[in-house]
Scaffold this motif. Structure first.
Motif, PDB file in Angstrom:
ATOM      1  N   LEU A  73       0.855  -1.187   0.000  1.00  0.00           N
ATOM      2  CA  LEU A  73       0.000   0.000   0.000  1.00  0.00           C
ATOM      3  C   LEU A  73       0.884   1.228   0.000  1.00  0.00           C
ATOM      4  O   LEU A  73       1.821   1.333   0.804  1.00  0.00           O
ATOM      5  N   THR A  93      -2.551   0.408  -4.337  1.00  0.00           N
ATOM      6  CA  THR A  93      -2.365  -0.878  -3.672  1.00  0.00           C
ATOM      7  C   THR A  93      -2.130  -2.005  -4.672  1.00  0.00           C
ATOM      8  O   THR A  93      -2.539  -1.923  -5.825  1.00  0.00           O
ATOM      9  N   THR A  95      -2.493  -6.366  -4.315  1.00  0.00           N
ATOM     10  CA  THR A  95      -2.872  -7.503  -3.482  1.00  0.00           C
ATOM     11  C   THR A  95      -2.658  -8.775  -4.288  1.00  0.00           C
ATOM     12  O   THR A  95      -3.060  -8.846  -5.447  1.00  0.00           O
ATOM     13  N   LEU A 117     -13.061  -5.411  -2.940  1.00  0.00           N
ATOM     14  CA  LEU A 117     -12.433  -4.148  -2.540  1.00  0.00           C
ATOM     15  C   LEU A 117     -13.484  -3.084  -2.290  1.00  0.00           C
ATOM     16  O   LEU A 117     -13.443  -2.381  -1.269  1.00  0.00           O
ATOM     17  N   LEU A 121     -14.243  -1.257   1.413  1.00  0.00           N
ATOM     18  CA  LEU A 121     -14.228   0.187   1.651  1.00  0.00           C
ATOM     19  C   LEU A 121     -15.560   0.655   2.239  1.00  0.00           C
ATOM     20  O   LEU A 121     -15.596   1.450   3.187  1.00  0.00           O
ATOM     21  N   HIS A 171      -9.144   3.325   5.379  1.00  0.00           N
ATOM     22  CA  HIS A 171      -8.748   2.817   4.067  1.00  0.00           C
ATOM     23  C   HIS A 171      -7.733   1.683   4.216  1.00  0.00           C
ATOM     24  O   HIS A 171      -7.797   0.691   3.481  1.00  0.00           O
ATOM     25  N   TRP A 175      -8.370  -2.288   3.103  1.00  0.00           N
ATOM     26  CA  TRP A 175      -7.445  -3.028   2.241  1.00  0.00           C
ATOM     27  C   TRP A 175      -6.929  -4.280   2.949  1.00  0.00           C
ATOM     28  O   TRP A 175      -6.786  -5.339   2.324  1.00  0.00           O
ATOM     29  N   LEU A 178      -9.427  -6.925   2.578  1.00  0.00           N
ATOM     30  CA  LEU A 178      -9.350  -7.496   1.239  1.00  0.00           C
ATOM     31  C   LEU A 178      -8.247  -8.550   1.171  1.00  0.00           C
ATOM     32  O   LEU A 178      -8.445  -9.636   0.601  1.00  0.00           O
TER      33      LEU A 178
END
Length: 217
Positions: A73, A93, A95, A117, A121, A171, A175, A178
Motif C-alpha cells: 500500500l 495498492t 494484493t 475491494l 471500503l 482505508h 485493504w 481485502l
C-alpha cells in the motif's frame, strides 16, 4: 509506529519533517491503525517519482507460519491536486494470493475480486473517489527442476483510489480485510462500523486460497 497484531512496523516515506502537516497526519493515521492479527506490516521504500510525498508499507497474511497473501500500500500526496486524482491524496495498492487451480476457470473471478475491494471500503465507512484498477489471474505449470511444485494459480489485484474523508486508517483497514479475504480467511467478527452498520464483509465468501507457503519467485 504501526500497531498490527501486537507488533509494530515503521513504514518508508518521502518528505520527512519538511512534508506538509496534512501528509504527516495521514502517515500517523496509517501507522496507528490496528488491523487483524493475521496481517503483518513491514517497511517498504516509498516511490519517489509518483508524487512529491509518499509513504509505503508491505503487508502479508500469515496463519500458522504460512504466508497466504501479500501486498503493498502506497499513500501519495500532491498538494497541487492532480485532475486525475480529484484530490490531493491517492492510495495505490497491490494484493496477491495463490489460489486453488480450479479457480482459474471461474469467469466471474475478476468481477468478484474487484467487488470485494469496493465492499471492504464501504464496510469500513471509507469514502473514496475515482477508483481504478485491474484484476489479473495467472496459471503456472512448472517443469524440469521445478516440477515438484505442482501447478499454481494466482490472483493479483492492483487498485488506486482517492480518499475522500481524511480517515486514512479506515482505508488501510479495508485493504487489510481485502488481503484476508483473498487469503481465504473468513470475514472478521462483525463490529459496529463508523457508519453505524455492522462491520466486516458480512456474507462475503472468502477466496479458497492454498493453506501452504506461497511458491517463491
Amino acid at each position: 509506529m504501526a500497531a498490527v497484531g501486537g507488533q509494530s512496523a515503521q513504514g518508508g516515506g518521502t518528505g520527512g519533517e519538511s512534508a506538509p502537516i496534512e501528509f504527516r497526519e495521514a502517515v500517523e493515521a496509517l501507522t496507528g491503525a490496528r488491523l487483524r492479527p493475521e496481517v503483518r506490516l513491514s517497511p517498504r521504500p516509498a516511490p519517489r517519482r509518483l508524487a512529491p510525498y509518499s509513504f509505503a508499507l508491505s503487508a502479508s497474511v500469515e496463519v500458522d507460519g504460512e504466508e497466504l497473501a501479500d501486498g503493498t500500500l502506497v499513500l501519495l500526496h500532491d498538494p497541487s491536486s492532480p485532475e486525475a486524482w480529484n484530490g490531493d491524496f491517492r492510495v495505490v495498492t497491490m494484493t496477491r494470493a495463490e489460489l486453488e487451480p480450479e479457480m482459474a476457470g471461474d469467469p466471474l473471478l475478476s468481477e468478484v475480486g474487484w467487488s470485494w475491494l469496493m465492499d471492504a471500503l464501504q464496510a469500513h465507512g471509507a469514502r473514496y473517489a475515482e477508483p481504478s484498477g485491474t484484476v489479473t489471474r495467472c496459471h503456472s505449470q512448472y517443469f524440469g527442476g521445478l516440477a515438484e511444485r505442482g501447478a499454481s494459480t494466482e490472483i493479483e489485484l492492483r487498485a488506486s483510489w482517492t480518499p475522500a474523508d481524511g480517515r486514512f486508517d479506515r482505508h488501510l483497514a479495508a485493504w487489510a480485510d481485502l488481503l484476508c479475504v483473498c487469503a481465504g480467511l473468513p470475514p472478521a467478527p462483525s463490529a459496529p462500523s463508523p457508519t453505524g452498520d455492522s462491520g466486516g464483509l458480512g456474507g462475503v465468501v472468502p477466496m479458497p486460497a492454498r493453506r501452504r507457503p506461497r511458491n517463491p519467485h
